[in-house]
Motif scaffolding. Structure first.
Motif, mmCIF file in Angstrom:
data_model
loop_
_atom_site.group_PDB
_atom_site.id
_atom_site.type_symbol
_atom_site.label_atom_id
_atom_site.label_comp_id
_atom_site.label_asym_id
_atom_site.label_seq_id
_atom_site.Cartn_x
_atom_site.Cartn_y
_atom_site.Cartn_z
ATOM 1 N N HIS A 1 0.828 -1.205 0.000
ATOM 2 C CA HIS A 1 0.000 0.000 0.000
ATOM 3 C C HIS A 1 0.864 1.257 0.000
ATOM 4 C CE1 HIS A 1 -2.992 -2.965 1.436
ATOM 5 N NE2 HIS A 1 -3.861 -2.190 0.836
ATOM 6 N N LEU A 2 2.013 1.208 0.680
ATOM 7 C CA LEU A 2 2.935 2.350 0.680
ATOM 8 C C LEU A 2 3.471 2.625 -0.724
ATOM 9 C CD1 LEU A 2 4.643 4.441 2.269
ATOM 10 C CD2 LEU A 2 6.357 2.642 2.581
ATOM 11 N N LEU A 3 3.815 1.569 -1.463
ATOM 12 C CA LEU A 3 4.315 1.741 -2.824
ATOM 13 C C LEU A 3 3.224 2.277 -3.748
ATOM 14 C CD1 LEU A 3 6.408 -1.550 -3.140
ATOM 15 C CD2 LEU A 3 7.252 0.757 -2.661
ATOM 16 N N ASP A 4 1.998 1.799 -3.581
ATOM 17 C CA ASP A 4 0.874 2.333 -4.358
ATOM 18 C C ASP A 4 0.655 3.813 -4.068
ATOM 19 O OD1 ASP A 4 -0.012 0.436 -6.096
ATOM 20 O OD2 ASP A 4 -1.500 -0.443 -4.746
ATOM 21 N N LEU A 5 0.782 4.189 -2.809
ATOM 22 C CA LEU A 5 0.576 5.587 -2.416
ATOM 23 C C LEU A 5 1.616 6.500 -3.063
ATOM 24 C CD1 LEU A 5 -0.732 7.789 -0.675
ATOM 25 C CD2 LEU A 5 0.786 7.098 1.192
ATOM 26 N N HIS A 6 2.888 6.064 -3.097
ATOM 27 C CA HIS A 6 3.927 6.903 -3.703
ATOM 28 C C HIS A 6 3.768 6.997 -5.209
ATOM 29 C CE1 HIS A 6 5.853 6.957 0.204
ATOM 30 N NE2 HIS A 6 6.684 7.861 -0.258
ATOM 31 N N PHE B 1 0.839 7.060 -6.596
ATOM 32 C CA PHE B 1 -0.277 7.996 -6.703
ATOM 33 C C PHE B 1 0.193 9.438 -6.490
ATOM 34 C CE2 PHE B 1 -3.605 10.390 -4.427
ATOM 35 C CZ PHE B 1 -4.619 10.366 -5.365
ATOM 36 N N LEU B 2 1.072 9.649 -5.505
ATOM 37 C CA LEU B 2 1.554 11.002 -5.200
ATOM 38 C C LEU B 2 2.657 11.450 -6.154
ATOM 39 C CD1 LEU B 2 1.796 10.769 -1.296
ATOM 40 C CD2 LEU B 2 -0.015 11.849 -2.649
ATOM 41 N N GLY B 3 3.282 10.507 -6.831
ATOM 42 C CA GLY B 3 4.410 10.865 -7.689
ATOM 43 C C GLY B 3 5.608 11.324 -6.888
ATOM 44 N N ALA B 4 5.754 10.794 -5.667
ATOM 45 C CA ALA B 4 6.842 11.213 -4.774
ATOM 46 C C ALA B 4 7.911 10.137 -4.708
ATOM 47 C CB ALA B 4 6.291 11.507 -3.384
ATOM 48 N N GLU B 5 9.071 10.505 -4.177
ATOM 49 C CA GLU B 5 10.210 9.587 -4.063
ATOM 50 C C GLU B 5 10.317 9.115 -2.620
ATOM 51 O OE1 GLU B 5 15.059 9.489 -4.827
ATOM 52 O OE2 GLU B 5 13.907 11.356 -5.034
#
Length: 707
Positions: free
Chosen positions: A396-401, A403-407
């Protein structure tokens, strides 16, 4: 910057957007408005401007600059902006300005002229407070119609001098309309606040029924953080040529929000939370909100924080409405340090003093994460959000990043520590302090039966929660298996030396080269040694390949190798028979659900539960007929200038207040009787005689037992 402009210019199908020429003009006008005072240049009347000044507003936010002029022009608006951007004022100020205009005078018996629908009780009460603060000098009346409150109290609100503005939850408001046969002919403005959340909570049928009762000449404003397909279809049906405003949609999170990811084992989350609160709570940042998955976790953590000496309160959907209101009031008034909530408080609530948000249980969807952490860093203020990430949450953490386009940064990539640590670092907790805290929690669970029972309830609740929790994407699950959890302590919490971290890293990655435990100090001809030798000969290449993959995993190349080497299994194609007719109807489940409860057909042709027209209003009307006539007489006297009209009773009184009022009224009405008649005296003597007989019988029975 060019990317954000392009995203902002994209339009949704079915909505009219601002022309390019108009956008250029509005941009130039906004530059002029900044220098001319902002709200003063929007054309508000003196009463509204006075309320704005009293509230402390100076400059409008970007979404307010774009939305308010269109709303004042009478156009239907669909506005999309992130949480904390000031969307509430975008519809409250135009409503106040439009209702005090001389052309919109209330008609006799049809005073309700503006309706605001909110998804939750807390958001509705917050909006009502906002309406009353900004409209303090306009003379407009307002009220809230909410589920969980006394429906008879709401009958009195909607049957007497009906307020100008009503803030309501859809289910109870529709119930009131059907029960009272209430007409909405004079509605001038209709607002759907947090519209995507309204549909997520299953209010779609109620919303369509309410819209069918509204006049076609109304103005409609729809505010949402996202625009799902269901909401687009609803907006097309309920709005007339709406203007679409999309602002800050590409950023999703405010730039002033600091994010921290804490890697911890699932069984150590409670200990990690206590360590985090010890670090976070300070005189400068005295409060924090903790989000959990279920109400059982809420009650468990509240007991743990009490043992730890941290003042806390809690709120969840199953809690009594009055208790929820009291809990939020305690937190807002800084009577406690921690507010523990479920996702019922993840949308719409404005907590002015909040600086820190902690996700005890990781949110299932990226959108839910955005709305959780959106309680902090609102209206330009700085804030921070910590999330406890267990092994099951990595996908879920990888999906969230994504989605946010963050590193996602690792502690080894960051030099700054403490408060200077940058946002977006994924690190671990200090191991020594974490184990000590965990020992305290284990002792509390062992010594307090209430906490021990709460632990068992939490485990059962968590098993039910993960059954319906939305799973991460298949790609994220593949990447999570190849993504090791960080070993180094998070720089914000770092209190250990680099040598200790390196030692832990070496121990974790250690692999023996000489042999397994079955081959140590064993003769070469023993059965164990011969069995391991045969196994190594058979699987030696696979073991060597696994070790090489571990090295490549650190370089980030393992995912590509796995995708190339793993043979993709072909899925079996399902053969469909064109002549096959299903034996189940497409709406079978809908009809089965409606068959369980009695439904009635409304004026618009929709179907609602029969309890919406139960006759309670007619009964209430018969009981309160004299009071109603008295109220009418007092209203007539007030309109003639007598000035003796009684003030309306507040619709938000706890149940214990109403109970005390009823008891006091009965005592006041009961006339004191100093003398008793003959019947009362005889009745009292008989009662005392029976009591004496019972006492004698008991004493004789005891004496017999002793003998």
């Amino acid at each position: 910057m060019a990317k954000s402009k392009n995203l902002e210019d994209q339009d949704l199908p079915g909505f009219e957007a601002l022309p390019t020429q108009d956008r250029v003009e509005t941009n130039s006008q906004n530059k002029k408005k900044k220098s001319s005072g902002g709200f003063q240049s929007m054309g508000f009347s003196f009463q509204v401007l006075k309320g704005i000044t009293k509230r402390g507003y100076k400059q409008p936010t970007p979404i307010q600059r774009k939305t308010i002029p269109l709303a004042l022009d009478g156009k239907d608006v669909v506005a999309m902006a992130r949480t904390g951007s000031g969307k509430t004022a975008c519809f409250v100020l135009p409503i106040l300005e439009k209702l005090i205009a001389p052309t919109n005078k209330p008609m006799p018996g049809k005073n309700l002229r503006a309706l605001i629908l909110s998804p939750t009780r807390e958001l509705a009460l917050q909006t009502l407070k906002f309406v009353r603060e900004l409209g303090k000098f306009t003379g407009l009346t307002s009220a809230a119609i909410l589920g969980g409150e006394s429906i008879e109290q709401q009958f009195s609100i909607m049957s007497g001098a009906v307020p100008d503005i009503v803030v309501a939850t859809p289910g109870r408001f529709l119930h009131i309309c059907i029960e009272m046969n209430f007409k909405l002919d004079n509605i001038k403005m209709m607002v759907f606040d947090e519209a995507d959340r309204l549909f997520e909570l299953g209010f779609g049928e109620q919303l369509r029924e309410i819209v069918a009762r509204l006049p076609t000449s109304r103005q409609t404003l729809l505010f949402s953080a996202t625009m799902p397909k269901m909401l687009v279809e609803f907006a097309r049906a309920g709005l007339t040529d709406p203007m679409l405003i999309r602002l800050d949609v590409d950023w999703k999170l405010p730039s002033t929000l600091w994010l921290g990811w804490i890697s911890v084992r699932a069984e150590l989350k409670t200990a990690a939370l206590l360590l985090l609160l010890d670090k976070v709570l300070s005189p400068r940042t005295p409060q924090a909100v903790v989000f959990v998955a279920t109400k059982h976790h809420v009650e468990y953590l509240n007991l743990i924080l009490q043992q730890a000496g941290i003042t806390s309160t809690y709120a969840y959907s199953g809690l009594d409405p009055t208790a929820r209101k009291i809990a939020l009031g305690r937190f807002i008034n800084k009577k406690c340090s921690v507010l523990i909530v479920t996702d019922v408080a993840a949308r719409g609530l404005d907590l002015p003093a909040l600086d820190t948000v902690i996700n005890y249980n990781f949110p299932a969807t990226p959108k839910l994460f955005v709305h959780r952490v959106g309680r902090s860093a609102r209206a330009g203020r700085a804030g921070r959000a910590f999330s406890l990430v267990a092994a099951e949450d990595v996908a879920h953490l990888l999906d969230l990043h994504l989605f946010l386009g963050a590193e996602l940064l690792l502690p080894t990539q960051v030099k700054e520590k403490g408060d200077l640590c940058p946002s977006g670092v994924w690190g671990a907790m200090p191991t020594g302090a974490l184990e000590l805290r965990h020992q305290d929690i284990v002792a509390w669970e062992r010594n307090h039966s209430e906490i021990e029972e709460a632990v068992r309830t939490c485990s059962r609740g968590w098993q039910q929660y993960i059954k319906w929790r939305e799973s991460a994407s298949s790609e994220a699950n593949k990447r999570a298996k190849c993504t090791p959890a960080p070993v180094h302590t998070h720089p914000y919490l770092d209190d250990t030396s680099d040598g200790a971290n390196d030692l832990v890293e070496r121990i974790k990655n250690y692999t023996p080269n000489k042999g397994t435990i079955l081959e140590l100090d064993v003769k070469n001809d023993s059965p164990m040694y011969m069995a391991m030798k045969a196994k190594k000969k058979a699987h030696g290449k696979a073991v060597q390949q696994t070790r090489e993959n571990k090295k490549l995993m650190a370089e980030g190349k393992l995912l590509d190798i796995n995708l190339n080497n793993i043979s993709k299994k072909k899925k079996k194609e399902v053969k469909r028979d064109e002549n096959y007719i299903p034996h189940q109807a497409s709406d079978e489940h809908t009809e089965a659900g409606m068959a369980g409860r009695k439904m009635i057909r409304t004026e618009s042709g929709g179907r609602v539960p029969a309890s919406f027209r139960s006759g309670r209003y007619d009964e209430w009307r018969k009981r309160n007929a004299p009071d109603q006539r008295d109220n009418d007489d007092t209203e007539d006297n007030a309109s003639r200038g007598s000035g003796n009209a009684p003030k309306p009773v507040s619709e938000f009184r706890p149940r214990w207040v109403k109970h005390n009022e009823r008891v006091a009224k009965k005592k006041a009405e009961a006339s004191p009787k100093e003398f008793r008649n003959k019947q009362q005296i005889v009745k009292e003597r008989l009662r005392k005689e029976k009591l004496k007989q019972k006492l004698k019988f008991k004493s004789k029975h005891k004496k017999k037992k002793r003998k």
